[in-house]
Motif scaffolding. Structure first.
Motif: not given
Length: 172
Positions: A71-76, A79-81, A91-100, A102-106
């Motif tokens: 749940l927290v990983t999905g929300a983060a 939010r970071t996309s 409408l467009w979206t893309k993950g950035g450095r913060a997303t990396v 989030v994935w690593a922490g999750g």
């Protein structure tokens, strides 16, 4: 053999999601963002062994912790996309450095939970991982849709003829 096939399917879904996450993706307003997570959840609940019957109470605690991390990983992740409207209003979206991060922490938290469960003798199968993945994807989709509605409210909706731009935290 079915366990091996489940693991391969999970890896394929994760790889597809991660690859798509780090390239710009157009988001449609068709409101079907929940279909893939829903299918994954149904598949995970159909499989026996979601909870280890020998350690039912402890296994439920670990499953709840896994779902909380999801749940927290999905929300983060949502939010970071980065989110923006193109010049044509799409409408467009893309993950950035913060997303990396989030994935690593999750992933690190999930690996820690899996290791802790193994140390106390709780057997986990792919159903728990698939359930957590479905929750992560559903929450991410929900957060992105919520942010898209906020973006529409602030900037005049999807038909607004302004040039492509990112706003607030969504700036590159």
């Amino acid at each position: 053999m079915p366990g091996f096939v489940d693991v391969l399917a999970i890896i394929a879904v994760v790889v597809a999601v991660v690859v798509r996450q780090f390239s710009a993706q157009r988001i449609s307003d068709d409101r079907r963002w929940w279909v893939l997570p829903g299918i994954l959840l149904v598949v995970s609940l159909r499989e026996p062994g979601l909870v280890d019957p020998r350690h039912a109470a402890s296994a439920v605690v670990f499953l709840c912790a896994e779902l909380a991390v999801a749940l927290v990983t999905g929300a983060a992740w949502g939010r970071t996309s980065r989110l923006w409207r193109g010049a044509d209003g799409s409408l467009w979206t893309k993950g950035g450095r913060a997303t990396v991060f989030v994935w690593a922490g999750g992933l690190a938290l999930r690996a820690s939970l899996y290791g802790a469960a193994t140390l106390v003798g709780i057997r986990q199968n792919s159903s728990a991982l698939l359930s957590a993945l479905s929750v992560t994807l559903a929450v991410r989709g929900g957060v992105l849709m919520w942010r898209a509605r906020r973006l529409d409210a602030v900037h005049g909706g999807p038909g607004h003829e302004a040039p492509a731009r990112m706003v607030g935290r969504d700036r590159a």
